[in-house]
Design a protein around this motif. Sequence first.
Motif, mmCIF file in Angstrom:
data_model
loop_
_atom_site.group_PDB
_atom_site.id
_atom_site.type_symbol
_atom_site.label_atom_id
_atom_site.label_comp_id
_atom_site.label_asym_id
_atom_site.label_seq_id
_atom_site.Cartn_x
_atom_site.Cartn_y
_atom_site.Cartn_z
ATOM 1 N N GLY A 135 -4.275 0.739 -6.660
ATOM 2 C CA GLY A 135 -3.501 1.809 -7.281
ATOM 3 C C GLY A 135 -2.155 1.981 -6.599
ATOM 4 O O GLY A 135 -2.081 2.416 -5.463
ATOM 5 N N GLU A 177 0.862 -1.194 0.000
ATOM 6 C CA GLU A 177 0.000 0.000 0.000
ATOM 7 C C GLU A 177 0.885 1.226 0.000
ATOM 8 O O GLU A 177 1.825 1.317 0.795
ATOM 9 C CB GLU A 177 -0.892 -0.052 1.250
ATOM 10 N N ASP A 178 0.619 2.175 -0.918
ATOM 11 C CA ASP A 178 1.486 3.356 -1.026
ATOM 12 C C ASP A 178 1.024 4.525 -0.163
ATOM 13 O O ASP A 178 1.792 5.443 0.078
ATOM 14 C CB ASP A 178 1.602 3.803 -2.493
ATOM 15 N N ASP A 210 -3.095 -3.056 -2.420
ATOM 16 C CA ASP A 210 -3.805 -1.879 -2.935
ATOM 17 C C ASP A 210 -3.852 -1.960 -4.460
ATOM 18 O O ASP A 210 -2.916 -2.444 -5.088
ATOM 19 C CB ASP A 210 -3.059 -0.617 -2.479
HETATM 20 CA CA CA Z 1 -2.864 3.688 -3.663
#
Ligand code: CA
Length: 227
Positions: free
Chosen positions: A53, A7-8, A51
């Motif tokens: 994206g 997850e970013d 995630d």
């Molecule tokens: Ca994201």
Amino acid sequence: MRVLIIEDDPAIAANLYDFLEERGHVVDAAADGVTGLHLAVTGDFDAIVLDLGLPGMDGASLCRKLRDEARNDTPVLMLTARDTLEDKLEGFARGADDYVVKPFALKEVEARLVALGKRRAGKVAQRELAAGDLTLDPRTLAVRFRGNDVRLPPKCLRLLETLMAEPERVFSRKELETAVWGDTQGTSDTLRSHMYVLRRELVQAGGYDPIETLHGIGYRLASRGAA
Ligand code: CA
């Protein structure tokens, strides 16, 4: 459980990380797709929170590479911000096992991860055992020897299951007693009499005895069928 978070968004990742760690899980994390895929392939995780994206490589491509190229079947829980049917379908088509929509409750993520881990453990435990002409289905406890049904009393079934878990391995009497009766209860006589019943039923069903006695040592189940 050992969980990998990919997850970013630092806030979401930190929330998940802290929550899961506090609940006793062993957690690792990556903030981009390339690092995430590397950890997923090289680490030994019970589940992955992914995630959709991500920088570097998006979640859907990562999932596809994990399944198709790395042949890795670790359960994947997809996180998606966009609650559209199209996104969900895309995630599942590429090998995700479940999804949650942002914003999500941390407890829900954990519950879904635990469910995925259990489902996977169940699949492993329920795999059919096979050795030579013998098969045993741990789900139904059905035993077949050279295509014929074998009906066995529970302790004999447990004895056969133990031998079938590792064909060709020599099991000492003590090991078999512990596996079937636990540490204290078995005696050489009970093992001998159950081994006698097991072999008698196998010979009746398949016409030969696939169990070898190694005198003074123990027993071994042949991994090859009859010629
Ligand atoms: Ca994201």
